[in-house]
Design an enzyme around this catalytic site. Structure first.
Site, PDB file in Angstrom:
ATOM      1  N   ARG A   8       0.822  -1.210   0.000  1.00  0.00           N
ATOM      2  CA  ARG A   8       0.000   0.000   0.000  1.00  0.00           C
ATOM      3  C   ARG A   8       0.858   1.263   0.000  1.00  0.00           C
ATOM      4  NH1 ARG A   8      -4.652  -2.425   4.079  1.00  0.00           N
ATOM      5  NH2 ARG A   8      -5.899  -3.362   2.402  1.00  0.00           N
ATOM      6  N   TYR A  14      -6.105  -1.282  -6.808  1.00  0.00           N
ATOM      7  CA  TYR A  14      -5.520  -2.479  -6.185  1.00  0.00           C
ATOM      8  C   TYR A  14      -4.897  -2.192  -4.823  1.00  0.00           C
ATOM      9  CZ  TYR A  14      -1.133  -1.337  -8.875  1.00  0.00           C
ATOM     10  OH  TYR A  14      -0.036  -0.761  -9.448  1.00  0.00           O
ATOM     11  N   GLU A  15      -4.600  -3.272  -4.116  1.00  0.00           N
ATOM     12  CA  GLU A  15      -4.158  -3.238  -2.712  1.00  0.00           C
ATOM     13  C   GLU A  15      -5.192  -2.563  -1.805  1.00  0.00           C
ATOM     14  OE1 GLU A  15      -1.975  -5.202  -2.457  1.00  0.00           O
ATOM     15  OE2 GLU A  15      -1.140  -5.131  -4.466  1.00  0.00           O
ATOM     16  N   GLY A  16      -6.465  -2.792  -2.124  1.00  0.00           N
ATOM     17  CA  GLY A  16      -7.562  -2.200  -1.365  1.00  0.00           C
ATOM     18  C   GLY A  16      -8.026  -0.936  -2.049  1.00  0.00           C
TER      19      GLY A  16
END
Length: 598
Positions: A296, A440-442
């Site tokens: 992140r 992406y990555e949340g």
């Protein structure tokens, strides 16, 4: 054709003048990061980014990755050679402890040079970036045998790594995952299932690929409490540690994507593939989150990186493109028109990107330094305080810098007019590449919910109260300095809005959680404005100190910093009041319509 020059001088100014890196020489690895060493590393990273990675960025976007009938994947022309130079330079292990084959240098330095690589070629840099995340997870949760078996080759870059979470029916809600793990007599597991959106899942740049895979052991509880993490190598290791027979994991397809075409985003099929439990059974999310949190921060850096290269190209175009006459009289009287750069709205656009990007760079490096302190300090209280801020900043850095990275790529594209919409100038690629970082990555809505729903109240609000105090103390300590007044006054107003919004959540979101959900994205951006405003206030203080001490050849550089800092406070920081107003509107109108009305 696009251009790129790594912002080395700006990086060194932040590290040396703003963050005072030499103050941390008591931390492991920092004593080796002398001023000369940091400058040399930044210079070499810039050279690699500009001369090796950047030249294959546009062609990589145009060519993309190709999957053959045997499920092998070929990366674009020149990617293998560029990656080989990257790994041979030791960049993958720059901040990894020396005991595992790394160089043990500060993570903040790794972050600084990582910006250059990502600006130059985001798709290519994702291959080693994911490897670094997998290394981090194995370092923290792997057994001694797993570390010995996988880390040396991964640090060399001869083996790469991935993270496998998402499934066709299950994105953010990992409790729904179906990939299963069946225990075997030898202690291994048979992994079966399908994962999608797996960046660098299959390619031709490394001898082995070490997949970190979330799966549910047969009989494990449903939901997130029954998820375990497994190492599933592309090639099973032989007794001597070298790659042996092919494992039961293959690339079923390459996703057809909007951007990052040079990275192989794969559908991965696991057909009774041999896997090895990493960490504790049913605690896989704890282990994977080591990798995800590092990822992140890296994705936030991608947002910054794309904004930087888009800005550089827009600024150059604005200086060169002749279009119209200045409102205040011709600035290029010998020509038929003035350059775009004379027009106030073009300058507003460029100044907005510049202020966010340079402030965002300081924000990113400041956060990376907190990570170093959290992991390296011998003082428990200091470690805890730094870790608190790191946890609080992670969703803000990821969400705000990637939202703004995309916005600013679009703004930079707009400077080109119609020429920005065609592929020749490269601006389309930056817009397309920047878009994935918000997802992406949340996805960023999840980052905002994480901030409001988890991070604010964690440990009784210890982190947020400490940060509010730090920023408030800075304003108070510099209140009597007239030169800093334009910065501290704006920062204090922003902080007041942030504190008021935080209090509003405390009073209105406990009994009605939808109020938190409806205001979470505005709150994340409000928080980002204040933190980056804090960075600009610190930058302004360092610039004033530099000018007072005799700036020499840096005089114009430092004066430009003060102008940009003032622009941020005058034109961007006032948005905190708008965000506060939206937050306090609550969730009633957001939630009122029936689903059928949409």
């Amino acid at each position: 054709m696009p251009i790129y020059k790594a912002p080395v001088n700006d990086t060194l100014f932040i590290l040396n003048d703003v963050l005072s890196l030499e103050r941390y020489n008591n931390l492991p690895g920092f004593a080796d990061a002398t001023g000369d060493m940091v400058e040399a590393i930044a210079g070499e990273a810039a050279k690699l980014a500009e001369e090796v990675l950047f030249p294959v960025n546009l062609s990589g976007d145009q060519e993309g990755c190709k999957r053959a009938d045997d499920a092998t994947v070929t990366t674009p022309k020149g990617f293998r050679q560029a990656y080989d130079l990257y790994r041979q330079g030791g960049w993958i292990g720059l901040a990894v402890p020396e005991e595992f084959g790394g160089q043990g240098l500060p993570y903040v330095l790794h972050t600084a040079v990582g910006e250059y690589m990502s600006s130059a070629n985001m798709a290519l840099t994702m291959y080693p970036g994911l490897t670094q995340g997998a290394i981090a997870a194995i370092l923290v949760h792997g057994s001694d045998e797993q570390k010995a078996a996988y880390l040396p080759k991964m640090l060399e870059g001869t083996w790469t790594g991935t993270m496998n979470l998402t499934e066709p029916h299950c994105g953010t809600d990992l409790g729904l995952l179906r990939t299963k793990a069946v225990p075997q007599p030898d202690g291994s597991y048979k992994i079966s299932g399908q994962k999608i959106f797996i960046s660098a899942g299959e390619h031709d740049m490394s001898e082995n690929i070490v997949h970190l895979v979330l799966a549910r052991i047969e009989g494990a509880p449903e939901g997130t409490k029954g998820i375990s993490l497994f190492i599933v190598p592309k090639f099973i290791l032989k007794d001597d540690g070298t790659p042996g027979e092919r494992n039961g994991v293959t690339c079923g397809a390459i996703e057809h994507k909007m951007g990052i075409h040079g990275n192989a985003t794969c559908v991965m099929n696991y057909d009774e593939a041999t896997g090895y439990l990493i960490g504790t059974e049913n605690k896989g999310l704890n282990a994977m989150f080591v990798m995800m949190n590092e990822a992140r921060l890296g994705v936030g850096l991608q947002g910054l990186s794309i904004a930087e290269i888009a800005y550089q190209n827009a600024a150059q175009y604005a200086r060169e493109r002749l279009q119209g006459r200045s409102l205040s009289g011709a600035k290029n009287p010998d020509g038929k028109a003035d350059p775009l750069i004379v027009h106030p709205d073009i300058r507003r656009t460029l100044m907005t990107i510049k202020a966010w990007t340079e402030g965002g760079r300081a924000f990113t490096l400041w956060t990376a330094l907190k990570s170093d302190i959290a992991h390296r300090s011998a003082d428990e209280a200091e470690r805890q305080a730094a870790d608190d801020i790191l946890g609080l900043m992670t969703p803000i850095l990821k969400g705000v810098l990637t939202d703004k990275g995309f916005d600013h790529a679009v703004m930079a594209q707009q400077v080109f007019g119609g020429h920005g919409y065609i592929e020749e100038h490269g601006m389309s690629q930056y817009v397309r590449d920047a878009r994935i970082a918000m997802i992406y990555e949340g996805a960023n809505g999840i980052q905002a919910l994480d901030l409001v729903g988890r991070k604010l109240g964690m440990n009784g609000g210890r982190a947020v109260m400490a940060l509010f105090k730090e920023i408030g103390d800075f304003c108070e300590e510099n209140r009597s300095d007239e030169k800093l007044a334009p910065f501290t006054k704006g920062l204090k107003k922003g902080l007041n809005d942030l504190q008021a919004s935080t209090m509003w959540f405390m009073q209105n979101a406990m009994a009605k959680p939808d109020n938190a959900g409806a205001g979470s994205t505005d709150y994340m951006h409000l928080f980002g404005l204040v933190v980056i405003g804090y960075m600009w206030a610190k930058i302004a203080k360092a610039a004033e100190a530099g000018l007072a001490g005799g700036a020499g050849e840096r005089e114009d550089f430092l004066k430009n910093k003060l102008v940009t800092a003032k622009f941020f406070m005058e034109r961007l920081m006032p948005e905190t009041a708008l965000r506060k107003t939206r937050i306090e509107a609550g969730a009633d109108t957001v939630m009122e319509l029936a689903a059928e009305a949409f």
